[in-house]
Design an enzyme around this catalytic site. Sequence first.
Site, mmCIF file in Angstrom:
data_model
loop_
_atom_site.group_PDB
_atom_site.id
_atom_site.type_symbol
_atom_site.label_atom_id
_atom_site.label_comp_id
_atom_site.label_asym_id
_atom_site.label_seq_id
_atom_site.Cartn_x
_atom_site.Cartn_y
_atom_site.Cartn_z
ATOM 1 N N GLY A 180 35.435 35.097 39.966
ATOM 2 C CA GLY A 180 35.311 35.249 38.288
ATOM 3 C C GLY A 180 35.185 36.563 37.881
ATOM 4 C CG HIS A 181 35.503 39.880 39.919
ATOM 5 N ND1 HIS A 181 34.796 38.950 40.854
ATOM 6 C CD2 HIS A 181 35.959 40.680 40.855
ATOM 7 C CE1 HIS A 181 35.003 39.349 42.093
ATOM 8 N NE2 HIS A 181 36.095 40.276 42.018
ATOM 9 C CB ALA A 182 40.430 40.922 36.832
ATOM 10 C CG HIS A 183 38.904 44.262 41.477
ATOM 11 N ND1 HIS A 183 37.670 44.932 41.572
ATOM 12 C CD2 HIS A 183 38.995 43.252 42.162
ATOM 13 C CE1 HIS A 183 36.883 44.145 42.391
ATOM 14 N NE2 HIS A 183 37.596 43.193 42.634
ATOM 15 N NE ARG A 191 40.348 39.218 41.567
ATOM 16 C CZ ARG A 191 41.063 40.055 42.306
ATOM 17 N NH1 ARG A 191 40.745 40.393 43.642
ATOM 18 N NH2 ARG A 191 42.028 40.572 41.753
#
Length: 139
Positions: A55-58, A102
Amino acid sequence: MHYVDLNNIQLIDIPKITAPDGRGNLSVVEKDLLPYKIKRVYYLYDVPSDSTRGGHAHKQLQQFLIAVAGSFSVVLDNGKERKTFHLNRPNKGLLIPSGVWRELENFSAGAVCLSLVSEEYDEDDYIREYKDFKSIERR
């Protein structure tokens, strides 16, 4: 942030060595398999089947996920489209580039997700709100 075409993201074969006498298999991740030096390793386990992770992106970090036991799904999102990968073999991995949202879901009982990443933990590298992720201009 750069635009990532999800059609270019594929499962990667991890070399597998099978013991000739039937004692099992061994898979190896060595320096040439990934496009980065591994700086951090962690794994998820005991995840309830109805839970989601990620539940995040980089912004910079790249990540290689392996289902070393059991199975789970990885939903990738580039801000315009979504694509789901099902990981269920310890000799296949999913390389996730930076700039991709993701979510991990549908964990089977006993699933273990191994993550080999390109950077040490840095909270500033995370994009944790989907609305913020969607608002980023991509080239």
